[in-house]
Design a protein around this motif. Structure first.
Motif, PDB file in Angstrom:
ATOM      1  N   GLY A  74      -7.039  75.024 -20.579  1.00  0.00           N
ATOM      2  CA  GLY A  74      -6.351  76.113 -21.251  1.00  0.00           C
ATOM      3  C   GLY A  74      -6.302  77.367 -20.392  1.00  0.00           C
ATOM      4  N   GLU A  75      -5.423  78.251 -20.766  1.00  0.00           N
ATOM      5  CA  GLU A  75      -5.311  79.535 -20.078  1.00  0.00           C
ATOM      6  C   GLU A  75      -6.357  80.483 -20.648  1.00  0.00           C
ATOM      7  OE1 GLU A  75      -3.213  80.428 -17.535  1.00  0.00           O
ATOM      8  OE2 GLU A  75      -2.720  78.286 -17.494  1.00  0.00           O
ATOM      9  N   SER A  76      -7.008  81.229 -19.786  1.00  0.00           N
ATOM     10  CA  SER A  76      -7.974  82.217 -20.251  1.00  0.00           C
ATOM     11  C   SER A  76      -7.648  83.557 -19.602  1.00  0.00           C
ATOM     12  CB  SER A  76      -9.404  81.792 -19.910  1.00  0.00           C
ATOM     13  OG  SER A  76      -9.588  81.768 -18.518  1.00  0.00           O
ATOM     14  N   ARG A  77      -8.138  84.612 -20.237  1.00  0.00           N
ATOM     15  CA  ARG A  77      -7.960  85.948 -19.666  1.00  0.00           C
ATOM     16  C   ARG A  77      -9.297  86.675 -19.751  1.00  0.00           C
ATOM     17  NH1 ARG A  77      -6.002  86.285 -24.847  1.00  0.00           N
ATOM     18  NH2 ARG A  77      -6.643  88.126 -26.027  1.00  0.00           N
ATOM     19  N   PRO A  78      -9.547  87.577 -18.820  1.00  0.00           N
ATOM     20  CA  PRO A  78     -10.797  88.336 -18.859  1.00  0.00           C
ATOM     21  C   PRO A  78     -10.883  89.155 -20.144  1.00  0.00           C
ATOM     22  CG  PRO A  78      -9.654  88.680 -16.773  1.00  0.00           C
ATOM     23  CD  PRO A  78      -8.715  87.935 -17.676  1.00  0.00           C
ATOM     24  N   ALA A  79     -12.085  89.280 -20.660  1.00  0.00           N
ATOM     25  CA  ALA A  79     -12.311  90.048 -21.884  1.00  0.00           C
ATOM     26  C   ALA A  79     -13.738  90.587 -21.866  1.00  0.00           C
ATOM     27  CB  ALA A  79     -12.083  89.169 -23.113  1.00  0.00           C
ATOM     28  N   ALA A  80     -13.984  91.522 -22.748  1.00  0.00           N
ATOM     29  CA  ALA A  80     -15.334  92.096 -22.859  1.00  0.00           C
ATOM     30  C   ALA A  80     -15.673  92.270 -24.332  1.00  0.00           C
ATOM     31  CB  ALA A  80     -15.404  93.433 -22.131  1.00  0.00           C
ATOM     32  N   LEU A  81     -16.950  92.089 -24.643  1.00  0.00           N
ATOM     33  CA  LEU A  81     -17.463  92.254 -25.997  1.00  0.00           C
ATOM     34  C   LEU A  81     -18.377  93.474 -26.008  1.00  0.00           C
ATOM     35  CD1 LEU A  81     -17.773  91.167 -28.901  1.00  0.00           C
ATOM     36  CD2 LEU A  81     -19.664  89.756 -28.052  1.00  0.00           C
ATOM     37  N   PRO A  82     -17.895  94.605 -26.539  1.00  0.00           N
ATOM     38  CA  PRO A  82     -18.719  95.817 -26.529  1.00  0.00           C
ATOM     39  C   PRO A  82     -19.836  95.749 -27.565  1.00  0.00           C
ATOM     40  CG  PRO A  82     -16.645  96.238 -27.663  1.00  0.00           C
ATOM     41  CD  PRO A  82     -16.576  94.838 -27.130  1.00  0.00           C
ATOM     42  N   GLY A  83     -20.942  96.425 -27.250  1.00  0.00           N
ATOM     43  CA  GLY A  83     -22.050  96.499 -28.191  1.00  0.00           C
ATOM     44  C   GLY A  83     -23.007  95.330 -28.111  1.00  0.00           C
ATOM     45  N   TYR A  84     -22.841  94.466 -27.110  1.00  0.00           N
ATOM     46  CA  TYR A  84     -23.722  93.312 -26.925  1.00  0.00           C
ATOM     47  C   TYR A  84     -24.054  93.160 -25.445  1.00  0.00           C
ATOM     48  CZ  TYR A  84     -22.789  91.906 -31.683  1.00  0.00           C
ATOM     49  OH  TYR A  84     -22.705  91.880 -33.053  1.00  0.00           O
ATOM     50  N   ARG A  85     -25.275  92.725 -25.183  1.00  0.00           N
ATOM     51  CA  ARG A  85     -25.674  92.404 -23.820  1.00  0.00           C
ATOM     52  C   ARG A  85     -26.035  90.926 -23.767  1.00  0.00           C
ATOM     53  NH1 ARG A  85     -31.203  92.073 -24.242  1.00  0.00           N
ATOM     54  NH2 ARG A  85     -32.096  93.538 -25.710  1.00  0.00           N
ATOM     55  N   ARG A  86     -25.719  90.333 -22.648  1.00  0.00           N
ATOM     56  CA  ARG A  86     -26.044  88.915 -22.468  1.00  0.00           C
ATOM     57  C   ARG A  86     -27.494  88.792 -22.025  1.00  0.00           C
ATOM     58  NH1 ARG A  86     -23.355  84.391 -18.543  1.00  0.00           N
ATOM     59  NH2 ARG A  86     -24.798  82.763 -19.144  1.00  0.00           N
ATOM     60  N   GLU A  87     -28.202  87.877 -22.666  1.00  0.00           N
ATOM     61  CA  GLU A  87     -29.575  87.578 -22.286  1.00  0.00           C
ATOM     62  C   GLU A  87     -29.740  86.065 -22.308  1.00  0.00           C
ATOM     63  OE1 GLU A  87     -33.764  88.468 -24.303  1.00  0.00           O
ATOM     64  OE2 GLU A  87     -32.747  90.281 -23.585  1.00  0.00           O
ATOM     65  N   ALA A  88     -29.814  85.477 -21.129  1.00  0.00           N
ATOM     66  CA  ALA A  88     -29.910  84.025 -20.971  1.00  0.00           C
ATOM     67  C   ALA A  88     -28.727  83.353 -21.672  1.00  0.00           C
ATOM     68  CB  ALA A  88     -31.247  83.505 -21.476  1.00  0.00           C
ATOM     69  N   LEU A  89     -28.971  82.552 -22.697  1.00  0.00           N
ATOM     70  CA  LEU A  89     -27.915  81.816 -23.384  1.00  0.00           C
ATOM     71  C   LEU A  89     -27.445  82.494 -24.663  1.00  0.00           C
ATOM     72  CD1 LEU A  89     -29.416  78.227 -23.029  1.00  0.00           C
ATOM     73  CD2 LEU A  89     -27.658  79.298 -21.617  1.00  0.00           C
ATOM     74  N   ASP A  90     -27.685  83.787 -24.783  1.00  0.00           N
ATOM     75  CA  ASP A  90     -27.364  84.484 -26.027  1.00  0.00           C
ATOM     76  C   ASP A  90     -26.798  85.859 -25.721  1.00  0.00           C
ATOM     77  OD1 ASP A  90     -27.173  84.907 -28.742  1.00  0.00           O
ATOM     78  OD2 ASP A  90     -29.307  85.229 -29.065  1.00  0.00           O
ATOM     79  N   ILE A  91     -26.253  86.474 -26.761  1.00  0.00           N
ATOM     80  CA  ILE A  91     -25.863  87.879 -26.701  1.00  0.00           C
ATOM     81  C   ILE A  91     -26.657  88.603 -27.778  1.00  0.00           C
ATOM     82  CG2 ILE A  91     -23.565  87.614 -25.696  1.00  0.00           C
ATOM     83  CD1 ILE A  91     -22.448  87.648 -28.554  1.00  0.00           C
ATOM     84  N   LEU A  92     -27.144  89.778 -27.429  1.00  0.00           N
ATOM     85  CA  LEU A  92     -27.964  90.565 -28.343  1.00  0.00           C
ATOM     86  C   LEU A  92     -27.338  91.926 -28.554  1.00  0.00           C
ATOM     87  CD1 LEU A  92     -31.444  89.695 -26.814  1.00  0.00           C
ATOM     88  CD2 LEU A  92     -30.367  88.669 -28.823  1.00  0.00           C
TER      89      LEU A  92
END
Length: 156
Positions: A74-92
């Motif tokens: 599939g086609e993907s585009r860059p994106a960002a999720l504000p208010g969360y930080r990535r930590e290992a296999l999760d976002i917090l």
């Protein structure tokens, strides 16, 4: 070539082939077979009438992983999720952070395959989040041990 060297090469080749077959079986069983995952019965139904946007921040950012899991990259585009930080296999949650990733569109069948890959209801939950550009997308977020205990409780 001495006989002992030829025998050692045959054994090494057999070992490599066995490892490859086991790896392929594991990938099939984990990602594609009907046997490796039983979704919890209380999961909401997937809307089959409309496409779904999914935000990925881990392995699903790689096209070859999406192709293996969904049957197409599939086609993907860059994106960002504000208010969360990535930590290992999760976002917090972290108001000062933003998690970088990609967003891509899937149909209901592909979303179900992603749910299987992420072990929806067992390892991850699928939640709606608002991305930096204002669009909404499904995001897979780890289930905490407290949530897991609650969902695994048996009612007498």
């Amino acid at each position: 070539m001495p006989r002992s060297v030829a025998l050692a090469l045959k054994r090494a080749l057999l070992l490599v082939l066995t490892a490859a077959v086991l790896l392929l079986f594991y990938l099939w069983f984990t990602l594609l077979s009907p046997f490796g995952y039983r979704p919890p019965p209380d999961l909401p139904a997937i809307d089959e009438q409309h496409p779904h946007e999914v935000f990925a921040y881990g392995t699903l950012t790689r096209p070859w992983v999406r192709r293996l899991v969904m049957g197409r990259a599939g086609e993907s585009r860059p994106a960002a999720l504000p208010g969360y930080r990535r930590e290992a296999l999760d976002i917090l949650p972290d108001l000062s952070a933003s998690t970088e990733g990609v967003v891509f569109e899937v149909d209901a069948r592909e979303l179900a395959r992603l749910d299987r890959y992420e072990r929806l209801g067992i390892r991850y939950e699928r939640v709606r989040k608002t991305l930096e550009d204002g669009s909404d997308a499904w995001v897979y977020q780890r289930i905490t041990s407290e949530q897991r205990i609650t969902t695994e409780e048996v009612v007498p």
